[in-house]
Design a protein around this motif. Structure first.
Motif, PDB file in Angstrom:
ATOM      1  N   PRO A 156       0.761  -1.233   0.000  1.00 45.60           N
ATOM      2  CA  PRO A 156       0.000   0.000   0.000  1.00 45.60           C
ATOM      3  C   PRO A 156       0.801   1.298   0.000  1.00 45.60           C
ATOM      4  O   PRO A 156       1.921   1.356   0.398  1.00 45.60           O
ATOM      5  CB  PRO A 156      -0.836  -0.094   1.261  1.00 45.60           C
ATOM      6  N   TYR A 196      -4.323   8.448   6.558  1.00 44.78           N
ATOM      7  CA  TYR A 196      -5.728   8.239   6.921  1.00 44.78           C
ATOM      8  C   TYR A 196      -6.413   9.580   7.016  1.00 44.78           C
ATOM      9  O   TYR A 196      -5.873  10.520   7.544  1.00 44.78           O
ATOM     10  CB  TYR A 196      -5.774   7.633   8.333  1.00 44.78           C
ATOM     11  N   VAL A 221      -8.319  -1.888  -1.214  1.00 45.33           N
ATOM     12  CA  VAL A 221      -7.733  -0.926  -0.289  1.00 45.33           C
ATOM     13  C   VAL A 221      -6.569  -1.626   0.402  1.00 45.33           C
ATOM     14  O   VAL A 221      -6.669  -2.795   0.785  1.00 45.33           O
ATOM     15  CB  VAL A 221      -8.770  -0.414   0.745  1.00 45.33           C
ATOM     16  N   LEU A 255      -3.320  -1.577   3.350  1.00 45.55           N
ATOM     17  CA  LEU A 255      -2.824  -1.029   4.607  1.00 45.55           C
ATOM     18  C   LEU A 255      -1.346  -1.344   4.707  1.00 45.55           C
ATOM     19  O   LEU A 255      -0.922  -2.467   4.423  1.00 45.55           O
ATOM     20  CB  LEU A 255      -3.549  -1.654   5.806  1.00 45.55           C
ATOM     21  N   SER A 309      -3.613   3.991   4.748  1.00 45.85           N
ATOM     22  CA  SER A 309      -4.396   3.252   3.757  1.00 45.85           C
ATOM     23  C   SER A 309      -4.230   3.873   2.380  1.00 45.85           C
ATOM     24  O   SER A 309      -3.916   5.060   2.244  1.00 45.85           O
ATOM     25  CB  SER A 309      -5.878   3.235   4.140  1.00 45.85           C
ATOM     26  N   TRP A 347      -5.892   3.308  -1.945  1.00 46.80           N
ATOM     27  CA  TRP A 347      -6.826   2.635  -2.837  1.00 46.80           C
ATOM     28  C   TRP A 347      -6.151   2.424  -4.176  1.00 46.80           C
ATOM     29  O   TRP A 347      -5.617   3.354  -4.769  1.00 46.80           O
ATOM     30  CB  TRP A 347      -8.094   3.463  -3.006  1.00 46.80           C
TER      31      TRP A 347
END
Length: 275
Positions: free
Chosen positions: A23, A28, A203, A205, A219, A221
């Motif tokens: 990721p 966040y 998604v 992490l 996080s 996407w």
């Protein structure tokens, strides 16, 4: 499939290059939101690592695989797909903890792509032995031959150190290294009896959960597209690409503490994904 052009799953270069599965450090959204990181630290922890990994993966993919002579039955433009689950059980077996033995169908290819993304986005990719196991399990023989060496170079001690890990991929005592991929959905872009191109929207992490960490869990996407081939009775990856998004507008959720993240990672297991 390995370290990408990011801290974990970061932004990827132009399409057509094989990349990795980790990721990106997009912070966040939360209330209160995490303070912005300095541009200099972002450059070191993100851009520096990204350049290293892009170079390694690009080098690994200079030799393209022989294209299939079978004409795809679907256009490159993806068709609309029902969002509801098919209700078909994806697999009955696991190999090395990874679901394997998918159906020789479009649904089987989508289920394989989802679960392969989860495996390649895991902390197992940061350890040489487990990484080799995953590569040999999930990729075609040709892809493994092409990628294993450059991947080992990409996951160098220097790269691992930037992630806060030791040379074996282990976090410091009292810290929890997080690397997870959670598929949101899949779509078939091309399909024939011997090959499939499947995109997985997910998604990710990644980060270090620790009270002293300077690289907290964030996080991102992404869309991960896999070129799959039906080989040895299962779907195998021949190549892959990633691109950013689509990402929703961040909410106002309170950012969890490092202790809360560590506890959640230990308590909440993953799933076997099915289309």
């Amino acid at each position: 499939m390995s370290p990408g052009d990011e801290r974990g799953y970061g932004d990827y270069p132009e399409p057509g290059q094989t990349r990795t599965r980790l990721p990106d450090p997009d912070p966040y959204g939360g209330a209160p939101r995490r303070p912005q990181r300095s541009s200099s630290r972002s450059l070191v922890t993100v851009v520096g690592v990204v350049v290293l990994l892009i170079a390694a993966i690009a080098f690994a993919n200079r030799g393209d695989e022989t294209p299939t002579t079978t004409h795809p039955t679907k256009a490159t433009q993806p068709q609309s797909t029902a969002t509801s689950a098919s209700g078909t059980r994806p697999v009955e077996t696991k190999t090395g903890g990874v679901p394997t033995g998918y159906a020789h169908t479009e649904q089987g290819a989508q289920s394989a792509a989802s679960n392969y993304a989860v495996a390649l986005g895991s902390t197992g990719m940061f350890n040489k032995a487990s990484r080799h196991t995953l590569l040999n399990l999930l990729y075609t023989h040709e892809a493994v031959t092409r990628l294993q060496g450059p991947m080992d170079q990409a996951y160098s001690a220097e790269f691992l150190a930037k992630m806060g890990l030791d040379a074996s991929g282990n976090p410091p005592k009292g810290s929890t290294f997080v690397s997870r991929v959670i598929p949101i959905g899949t779509t078939v872009r091309e399909y024939t009896a011997g090959s499939a191109k499947v995109a997985v929207w997910y998604v990710g992490l990644i980060g270090m959960a620790s009270s002293t960490s300077t690289d907290p869990v964030t996080s991102s996407w992404k869309t991960w597209t896999f070129d799959l081939r039906w080989t040895d009775g299962d779907w195998k990856i021949s190549s892959e690409t990633q691109q950013a998004g689509p990402a929703p507008v961040p909410g106002d959720d309170r950012a969890a503490t490092s202790d809360e993240i560590s506890k959640a990672i230990e308590e909440y297991g993953g799933f076997t994904y099915a289309r």
